[in-house]
Design a protein around this motif. Structure first.
Motif, PDB file in Angstrom:
ATOM      1  N   PHE A 298      11.786  33.453  71.923  1.00 46.52           N
ATOM      2  CA  PHE A 298      12.720  34.270  71.128  1.00 46.52           C
ATOM      3  C   PHE A 298      13.170  35.488  71.914  1.00 46.52           C
ATOM      4  O   PHE A 298      12.391  36.082  72.650  1.00 46.52           O
ATOM      5  N   THR A 299      14.427  35.846  71.714  1.00 50.15           N
ATOM      6  CA  THR A 299      14.894  37.098  72.297  1.00 50.15           C
ATOM      7  C   THR A 299      15.305  38.029  71.161  1.00 50.15           C
ATOM      8  O   THR A 299      16.022  37.625  70.244  1.00 50.15           O
ATOM      9  N   GLY A 300      14.798  39.238  71.244  1.00 50.90           N
ATOM     10  CA  GLY A 300      15.155  40.236  70.230  1.00 50.90           C
ATOM     11  C   GLY A 300      16.046  41.301  70.851  1.00 50.90           C
ATOM     12  O   GLY A 300      15.790  41.758  71.970  1.00 50.90           O
ATOM     13  N   TYR A 301      17.131  41.627  70.145  1.00 50.39           N
ATOM     14  CA  TYR A 301      18.018  42.721  70.579  1.00 50.39           C
ATOM     15  C   TYR A 301      17.729  43.879  69.643  1.00 50.39           C
ATOM     16  O   TYR A 301      17.919  43.766  68.434  1.00 50.39           O
ATOM     17  N   ILE A 302      17.261  44.977  70.226  1.00 52.61           N
ATOM     18  CA  ILE A 302      16.792  46.077  69.377  1.00 52.61           C
ATOM     19  C   ILE A 302      17.576  47.334  69.703  1.00 52.61           C
ATOM     20  O   ILE A 302      17.669  47.737  70.867  1.00 52.61           O
ATOM     21  N   ARG A 303      18.156  47.923  68.670  1.00 48.46           N
ATOM     22  CA  ARG A 303      18.966  49.127  68.875  1.00 48.46           C
ATOM     23  C   ARG A 303      18.334  50.299  68.123  1.00 48.46           C
ATOM     24  O   ARG A 303      18.008  50.170  66.942  1.00 48.46           O
ATOM     25  N   ASP A 304      18.192  51.412  68.822  1.00 50.17           N
ATOM     26  CA  ASP A 304      17.669  52.626  68.187  1.00 50.17           C
ATOM     27  C   ASP A 304      18.782  53.201  67.314  1.00 50.17           C
ATOM     28  O   ASP A 304      19.846  53.564  67.804  1.00 50.17           O
ATOM     29  N   ILE A 305      18.565  53.265  65.990  1.00 54.31           N
ATOM     30  CA  ILE A 305      19.641  53.737  65.119  1.00 54.31           C
ATOM     31  C   ILE A 305      19.307  55.083  64.480  1.00 54.31           C
ATOM     32  O   ILE A 305      19.825  55.423  63.427  1.00 54.31           O
ATOM     33  N   THR A 306      18.413  55.839  65.145  1.00 51.18           N
ATOM     34  CA  THR A 306      18.043  57.152  64.605  1.00 51.18           C
ATOM     35  C   THR A 306      19.278  57.998  64.338  1.00 51.18           C
ATOM     36  O   THR A 306      19.462  58.539  63.243  1.00 51.18           O
ATOM     37  N   GLU A 307      20.154  58.069  65.361  1.00 54.99           N
ATOM     38  CA  GLU A 307      21.315  58.946  65.206  1.00 54.99           C
ATOM     39  C   GLU A 307      22.275  58.438  64.143  1.00 54.99           C
ATOM     40  O   GLU A 307      22.813  59.211  63.364  1.00 54.99           O
ATOM     41  N   ARG A 308      22.450  57.127  64.148  1.00 48.27           N
ATOM     42  CA  ARG A 308      23.352  56.563  63.146  1.00 48.27           C
ATOM     43  C   ARG A 308      22.853  56.889  61.739  1.00 48.27           C
ATOM     44  O   ARG A 308      23.599  57.285  60.864  1.00 48.27           O
ATOM     45  N   LYS A 309      21.504  56.748  61.570  1.00 50.17           N
ATOM     46  CA  LYS A 309      20.912  57.027  60.261  1.00 50.17           C
ATOM     47  C   LYS A 309      21.110  58.487  59.877  1.00 50.17           C
ATOM     48  O   LYS A 309      21.447  58.812  58.740  1.00 50.17           O
ATOM     49  N   LEU A 310      20.867  59.360  60.884  1.00 48.55           N
ATOM     50  CA  LEU A 310      21.012  60.791  60.615  1.00 48.55           C
ATOM     51  C   LEU A 310      22.437  61.101  60.195  1.00 48.55           C
ATOM     52  O   LEU A 310      22.687  61.811  59.221  1.00 48.55           O
ATOM     53  N   ALA A 311      23.396  60.523  60.965  1.00 50.11           N
ATOM     54  CA  ALA A 311      24.799  60.778  60.666  1.00 50.11           C
ATOM     55  C   ALA A 311      25.130  60.278  59.263  1.00 50.11           C
ATOM     56  O   ALA A 311      25.840  60.939  58.502  1.00 50.11           O
ATOM     57  N   LEU A 312      24.564  59.116  58.929  1.00 50.23           N
ATOM     58  CA  LEU A 312      24.827  58.530  57.621  1.00 50.23           C
ATOM     59  C   LEU A 312      24.270  59.416  56.513  1.00 50.23           C
ATOM     60  O   LEU A 312      24.919  59.663  55.499  1.00 50.23           O
ATOM     61  N   GLU A 313      23.050  59.921  56.763  1.00 49.02           N
ATOM     62  CA  GLU A 313      22.437  60.796  55.768  1.00 49.02           C
ATOM     63  C   GLU A 313      23.250  62.059  55.589  1.00 49.02           C
ATOM     64  O   GLU A 313      23.473  62.535  54.488  1.00 49.02           O
ATOM     65  N   GLN A 314      23.689  62.593  56.748  1.00 44.97           N
ATOM     66  CA  GLN A 314      24.474  63.817  56.700  1.00 44.97           C
ATOM     67  C   GLN A 314      25.765  63.581  55.909  1.00 44.97           C
ATOM     68  O   GLN A 314      26.160  64.398  55.088  1.00 44.97           O
ATOM     69  N   LEU A 315      26.367  62.426  56.196  1.00 45.24           N
ATOM     70  CA  LEU A 315      27.599  62.075  55.499  1.00 45.24           C
ATOM     71  C   LEU A 315      27.334  61.987  54.003  1.00 45.24           C
ATOM     72  O   LEU A 315      28.079  62.527  53.186  1.00 45.24           O
ATOM     73  N   LYS A 316      26.203  61.321  53.657  1.00 42.66           N
ATOM     74  CA  LYS A 316      25.872  61.169  52.243  1.00 42.66           C
ATOM     75  C   LYS A 316      25.674  62.537  51.602  1.00 42.66           C
ATOM     76  O   LYS A 316      26.137  62.796  50.506  1.00 42.66           O
ATOM     77  N   ARG A 317      24.948  63.412  52.362  1.00 41.59           N
ATOM     78  CA  ARG A 317      24.686  64.747  51.825  1.00 41.59           C
ATOM     79  C   ARG A 317      25.990  65.489  51.606  1.00 41.59           C
ATOM     80  O   ARG A 317      26.203  66.110  50.566  1.00 41.59           O
ATOM     81  N   SER A 318      26.884  65.430  52.623  1.00 43.82           N
ATOM     82  CA  SER A 318      28.095  66.222  52.465  1.00 43.82           C
ATOM     83  C   SER A 318      28.996  65.627  51.390  1.00 43.82           C
ATOM     84  O   SER A 318      29.672  66.344  50.670  1.00 43.82           O
ATOM     85  N   GLU A 319      28.920  64.292  51.237  1.00 45.43           N
ATOM     86  CA  GLU A 319      29.686  63.679  50.154  1.00 45.43           C
ATOM     87  C   GLU A 319      29.130  64.130  48.809  1.00 45.43           C
ATOM     88  O   GLU A 319      29.875  64.434  47.882  1.00 45.43           O
ATOM     89  N   ALA A 320      27.782  64.196  48.742  1.00 48.67           N
ATOM     90  CA  ALA A 320      27.152  64.613  47.492  1.00 48.67           C
ATOM     91  C   ALA A 320      27.516  66.049  47.171  1.00 48.67           C
ATOM     92  O   ALA A 320      27.821  66.383  46.018  1.00 48.67           O
TER      93      ALA A 320
END
Ligand code: ADP
Length: 683
Positions: A298-320
């Motif tokens: 098996f080959t796994g492709y793994i992407r670190d999404i820390t920043e994406r998550k942070l940006a998403l949270e920030q977006l959610k917060r600012s939307e809220a």
């Protein structure tokens, strides 16, 4: 001579043939590509079998022709022209010697090319002394790869042994070419894969069916903190999964290996991974199974999404917080796609319109249905002029919510156009102004009521006050006739106070007229100087202690207006000047002309008006903080009424004042046209 040239060489012996064949085989064994082997193949056959010139022809796949690759010639001779034309020419299938071999897939031997009908380069070949030619195909099964061509200066009859040998060499070289090409392709793809693994931004980790790491690229090292040497052959789960997830992973892998089923392969998953230092972070993972025989890999492709998550949270917060701000301010936002007719509303917009969001973008119908039927035409017009005339969209209108309640909203917006100017979207805000507009309505009603009351009350007061004034006059006459000193004093008091009430009632009535926009004036030309002087004389008589001095009696200042109303203004200014003159007993009146305007001013040297209050002097109910009460008290109505009267005459009223030093009030009015009809009116 000709005969000599045509001398046939002896046939090649078996040994010679075997040597050549062996030389070719050895070359193939030692080379790793046809390109590399060709010079030696040409040499082995050319030299070994006694030819003078040789060449390899390969298929140009794009043009579908044969073109010349390597060439060879025997040591002692050269065929420069033939070589050069061969390099320039190309053969389609069936054409010339190489083309003929391509078409038939068989070796061809031409004992004398001069007698051959299909030897394209004959003239040049002959001029350089070439007579015999043979060629054989390089074949891999039925696949044609190219042609080896040999020419000699002597005429040689076809040799069946050699032809047999060429058939077998052709397929041997064909197999060799295929194999080496396939190997080269594998090498190339390996190199490509390695380059991809090296440069990939995602961690790419390959593991075997036991879950052990086979491959670990540089990005994996960067993301997880282990080098490839540290991880190969170790269990992947132990390295990069947090302990809590390991058992599930092992179970899943086992299940997949034994059944070939699993929910993970080919899907994009989000999960928590762990770094070598134990730090956990979110990743996105896609696992593919490598299609090889045997146990799965098996080959796994793994992407670190820390920043994406942070940006998403920030977006959610600012939307809220935006939604929260909108809720508090009762201000919603909206967007209307003019091409699809879809609308996008913020939560607050839905709340204002009393609708529950339906999860998809509704069309603009939803909005039009909510507009109050009586306001529909106005709203449509506002949208139209915004779109057509580029006007800002700004309208206040009523809506009827689905539950039947009526609200008032203020909508503002603008049009977004594409480069060519075509409107594509409208975006804007909607504010619930129901409360504000109700308050405004109430305030308007209260004002109306007050004015109504003022006018009723002052009308009611006017009759008794007039009556009282009449009786006071009667008493005054009687006191004068009888010389009754006892009676004179109280009668004087009654007269003054009744006069005060009378003025107040008049003023209140005027205020109600000004407020209702009903102040009446009869506009006729009159002499302003005379009118002012009349008031001055009258007041001077009732205020003996103060000296009213008139300067610059500019005569003939004729203005168009209501004489009595202008006199009312003058009276008020003079009374104020006297009232607020403090200890000073002087009031100066100036009458003058400035261009096409007549002006009069009243200056006193009294208490003045505090600087910070001067801007409000003409407001209703304004009283200066330094104004005395008692007998001098007032309600702050006079200047308000005066200002309204002067404005109605197209004039201006203003003042300059300094607290403790005095004030000057000035009024300017447009001069009347001195045309004959005016003059007639005046006389
Ligand atoms: P009232 O005099 O009845 O109070 P007005 O509208 O005529 O009402 O004047 C408003 C206020 O302006 C006065 O109460 C007073 O404070 C100020 N004021 C008007 N004229 C003068 C003046 N000549 N000197 C000082 N203050 C003045």
């Amino acid at each position: 001579m000709r005969e000599e040239q045509r001398m046939t060489t002896e046939r090649v012996g078996t040994e010679q043939r075997l040597v050549a064949q062996y030389a070719v085989s050895r070359t193939l064994a030692e080379s790793d590509s046809l390109d590399a082997a060709t010079p030696q193949i040409l040499d082995a056959i050319g030299l070994g079998l006694g030819w003078d010139y040789a060449a390899l022809w390969l298929v140009d796949e794009q043009r579908d022709v044969l073109v010349c690759g390597d060439t060879w010639h025997a040591l002692v001779v050269e065929f420069p022209e033939f070589e050069s034309i061969s390099q320039r020419i190309s053969f389609a299938t069936g054409v010339g010697l190489p083309g003929r071999v391509w078409a038939s897939g068989e070796p061809v031997w031409i004992a004398d090319i001069a007698r051959d009908a299909n030897f394209a380069r004959l003239r040049v070949a002959a001029s350089e002394g070439l007579h015999t030619a043979m060629a054989f195909p390089i074949l891999f099964g039925r696949r044609f790869l190219g042609v080896f061509e040999f020419l000699g200066r002597e005429i040689r009859e076809p040799d069946p042994d050699i032809l047999d040998m060429l058939v077998s060499l052709g397929s041997q070289i064909g197999q060799f070419a295929r194999r080496t090409r396939a190997e080269a392709a594998v090498r190339e793809s390996e190199a490509r894969k390695a380059a991809i693994l090296e440069s990939a931004l995602d961690a790419i980790v390959t593991m075997n069916h036991e879950g052990r790491v086979i491959e670990w690229n540089p990005a994996a090292q960067r993301i997880f903190g282990y080098t490839s040497d540290e991880v190969v052959d170790r269990e992947m789960a132990e390295l990069i999964l947090p302990p809590a997830l390991r058992q599930a992973h092992r179970r899943g892998l086992k299940h997949y290996v034994s059944t070939g089923e699993g929910p993970i392969i080919g899907k994009r998953l989000e999960l928590t991974a762990m770094r070598s230092d134990g730090f956990e972070f979110p990743v996105e993972l896609t696992v593919t199974r490598i299609p090889v025989d045997g146990p799965p890999t098996f080959t796994g492709y793994i992407r670190d999404i820390t920043e994406r998550k942070l940006a998403l949270e920030q977006l959610k917060r600012s939307e809220a917080s935006l939604a929260e701000a909108q809720r508090i301010a009762h201000l919603g936002s909206w967007e209307w796609d003019l091409l699809t007719d879809e609308v996008r509303w913020s939560d607050e917009t839905y709340r204002i319109y009393g609708i529950t969001p339906c999860g998809f973008a509704p069309t603009a119908d939803i909005f039009w249905q909510l507009v109050h039927p009586q306001d529909l035409a106005d709203v449509r017009q506002a949208v139209r002029s915004t779109l057509e005339e580029n006007q800002p969209y700004d309208i206040e209108h009523r809506i009827v919510r689905p539950d039947g309640t009526e609200r008032v909203v203020h909508r503002q917006g603008e049009v977004i156009r594409e480069a060519a100017g075509k409107p594509v979207r409208m975006v804007g805000t909607v504010l619930d102004v129901t409360e504000r507009s109700r308050a405004l309505e109430q305030a308007e009603r209260a004002l109306e009521l007050r004015n109504h009351f003022l006018s009723m009350a002052s009308h009611e007061l006017k009759t008794p006050v007039t009556l009282l004034k009449g009786y006071a006059q009667l008493l005054r006459n009687q006191a004068d006739r009888t010389g009754d000193a006892m009676l004179r004093k109280p009668v004087g008091v009654i007269e003054r106070q009744v006069g005060r009430i009378h003025r107040l009632v008049d003023e209140l009535l005027d205020v109600s007229h000004v407020e209702g926009g009903r102040i009446k004036s009869e506009m006729l030309p009159f002499d302003l100087s005379a009118a002012v002087l009349e008031v001055v004389d009258e007041l001077q008589a009732t205020a003996p202690g103060v000296e009213l001095q008139v300067h610059e009696r500019a005569g003939g200042l004729r203005v168009l207006g209501d004489r009595a109303r202008i006199q009312q203004v003058v009276t008020n200014l003079l009374i104020n000047a006297v009232k607020y003159s403090g200890n000073s007993k002087q009031v100066d009146i100036v009458l003058s002309q400035h261009g096409d305007r007549a002006q009069f001013s009243v200056t006193d040297y009294g208490i003045g008006i505090p600087e910070e209050q001067q801007g409000r002097v003409f407001e209703l109910y304004f009283r200066g903080s330094n104004a005395p009460g008692g007998n001098y008290g007032g309600l702050g109505l006079g200047l308000y009424i005066g200002n309204a009267i002067v404005e109605q005459h197209g004039g201006e009223i203003g003042m300059v004042s300094e607290e403790g030093k005095g004030s000057t009030f000035h009024v300017s009015l447009p001069l009347a046209d001195t045309n004959p009809s005016d003059r007639e009116l005046q006389s």
